[in-house]
Design an enzyme around this catalytic site. Structure first.
Site, PDB file in Angstrom:
ATOM      1  N   ARG A 120      -6.864   0.586  -1.475  1.00 26.89           N
ATOM      2  CA  ARG A 120      -5.693   1.444  -1.306  1.00 26.89           C
ATOM      3  C   ARG A 120      -5.515   2.337  -2.525  1.00 26.89           C
ATOM      4  O   ARG A 120      -5.543   1.849  -3.666  1.00 26.89           O
ATOM      5  CB  ARG A 120      -4.445   0.580  -1.137  1.00 26.89           C
ATOM      6  CG  ARG A 120      -3.202   1.356  -0.722  1.00 26.89           C
ATOM      7  CD  ARG A 120      -2.010   0.429  -0.646  1.00 26.89           C
ATOM      8  NE  ARG A 120      -0.923   0.984   0.144  1.00 26.89           N
ATOM      9  CZ  ARG A 120       0.345   0.626   0.004  1.00 26.89           C
ATOM     10  NH1 ARG A 120       0.688  -0.297  -0.889  1.00 26.89           N
ATOM     11  NH2 ARG A 120       1.290   1.154   0.763  1.00 26.89           N
ATOM     12  N   ASP A 245       5.094  -3.826   8.210  1.00 32.10           N
ATOM     13  CA  ASP A 245       5.449  -3.591   6.805  1.00 32.10           C
ATOM     14  C   ASP A 245       6.276  -4.735   6.213  1.00 32.10           C
ATOM     15  O   ASP A 245       6.934  -4.580   5.180  1.00 32.10           O
ATOM     16  CB  ASP A 245       6.169  -2.253   6.588  1.00 32.10           C
ATOM     17  CG  ASP A 245       6.201  -1.873   5.106  1.00 32.10           C
ATOM     18  OD1 ASP A 245       5.271  -2.251   4.377  1.00 32.10           O
ATOM     19  OD2 ASP A 245       7.174  -1.223   4.678  1.00 32.10           O
TER      20      ASP A 245
HETATM   21  C1  0GY Z   1       5.027  -0.186   1.787  1.00 32.63           C
HETATM   22  C2  0GY Z   1       5.950   0.718   1.093  1.00 32.63           C
HETATM   23  C3  0GY Z   1       6.370   0.648  -0.196  1.00 32.63           C
HETATM   24  C4  0GY Z   1       5.808  -0.138  -1.239  1.00 32.63           C
HETATM   25  C5  0GY Z   1       4.497  -0.375  -1.429  1.00 32.63           C
HETATM   26  O1  0GY Z   1       2.706  -1.112  -2.659  1.00 32.63           O
HETATM   27  C6  0GY Z   1       3.920  -0.995  -2.633  1.00 32.63           C
HETATM   28  O2  0GY Z   1       4.658  -1.353  -3.549  1.00 32.63           O
HETATM   29  O3  0GY Z   1       3.625  -0.019  -0.543  1.00 32.63           O
HETATM   30  C7  0GY Z   1       7.479   1.538  -0.609  1.00 32.63           C
HETATM   31  O4  0GY Z   1       8.199   1.201  -1.546  1.00 32.63           O
HETATM   32  O5  0GY Z   1       7.642   2.591   0.042  1.00 32.63           O
HETATM   33  O6  0GY Z   1       4.086   0.249   2.410  1.00 32.63           O
HETATM   34  O7  0GY Z   1       5.217  -1.370   1.707  1.00 32.63           O
END
Ligand code: 0GY
Length: 294
Positions: A120, A245
């Site tokens: 990612r 999510d």
């Molecule tokens: C998600 C969205 C968020 C966070 C992360 O890796 C992460 O900290 O992806 C967000 O805060 O928008 O996809 O979980």
């Protein structure tokens, strides 16, 4: 955890929508437990623990067969909590990790063995410090040799700047949360249309039609997000994925009921054949190709 942290729903409803057999939750996370898997020192938020057993219980409660677990920024490039979850999933989970460019071939090989299939790249400024594009390109070249792909997370307003970078990636590319459109602008706005064009022009670009709860300005039942997700599902049915999510990091307005999120699926994909493509065929092709008939 942070003082304003919202904890995931303690008792999600049983969905009214019956998921097709073999459905994959293609975007979810594990956090900690922090006593065993400490959060990264450079993290921008400190979540509650949300461990693999809680994730697997949710999977079973909602009716999913499999998970794709995505490394969250609170764990930085320490993927141990994710790998531990993959090890415990009995082949029913795949992983998307975060990597440093100096990762060894042996580590990549070991991660592949344990179920990792993607890296990612995160461009969301409130979550990470900036990484130069050439570093991401180096990583992409290296992981492509293991048959992995790239998952990217960015905000719609950054797409113009990122488009050449995305177009040059050598693998399939999965864009998180529809490229995070500003839904107040509407699906006809040039910003979202720019994203639609990107997918039209590049057949290796996929997207997750996820996170109505995160993108919505009007709140449940997330009517304002429907036109965006419907557009992508109907235009690119072979290149869309869906996920919960869970445990919904950094939600500030409210915490969604995961069962209600599953009930949102037939609103964005009313046709049962398309539901199967979205929930089973597409994620299986990308994450379990060896189990997919050719
Ligand atoms: C998600 C969205 C968020 C966070 C992360 O890796 C992460 O900290 O992806 C967000 O805060 O928008 O996809 O979980």
């Amino acid at each position: 955890m942070d003082a304003d942290w919202l904890v995931f729903h303690p008792d999600p409803k049983k969905p009214d929508f019956r998921l097709p057999a073999g459905a994959v939750d293609a975007h979810c996370h594990v956090f900690g437990p922090h006593t065993r898997f400490p959060f990264a020192p450079q993290r921008k938020y400190t979540p509650c623990d949300a461990d693999k057993n809680q994730l697997f219980a949710l999977r079973d409660h909602l009716g999913f067969a499999r998970n794709v677990i995505v490394q969250a920024t609170c764990h930085g490039q320490d993927n141990r909590a994710l790998l531990d979850a993959l090890d415990a999933a009995d082949g029913r989970a795949r992983g998307v990790v975060s990597l440093a460019p100096e990762v060894s071939e042996q580590t990549l090989s070991d991660m592949t063995e344990r179920g990792v299939r993607a890296v990612r790249f995160n461009f969301v400024r409130r979550l990470v410090e900036k990484t130069p594009h050439h570093i991401f390109h180096e990583i992409a070249q290296r992981i492509s040799r293991f048959g992995w792909h790239v998952v990217v997370y960015f905000e719609a307003s950054d797409l113009d700047e990122l488009a050449p970078f995305l177009a040059a990636l050598p693998t399939p590319v999965v864009v998180d949360h529809m490229g995070r459109p500003d839904v107040t602008k509407g699906a006809g706005h040039s910003e979202f249309q720019r994203f639609v064009r990107l997918m039209e022009e590049h057949e290796n670009i996929w997207t997750k039609v996820t996170c109505p709860e995160r993108l919505s300005q009007s709140g449940p039942p997330y009517d304002d997000v429907l036109p965006f997700a419907r557009t992508l599902v109907s235009r690119f049915p072979q290149r869309v994925l869906w996920g919960t999510d869970w445990p919904h990091p950094n939600m500030k307005s409210h915490m969604p009921d995961d069962g209600a999120l599953v009930d949102y699926i037939p609103r964005i994909a009313p046709d049962p054949a398309v539901q199967r493509t979205l929930l089973v065929d597409n994620p299986m092709r990308l994450y379990w190709p060896e189990e997919t008939p050719t």
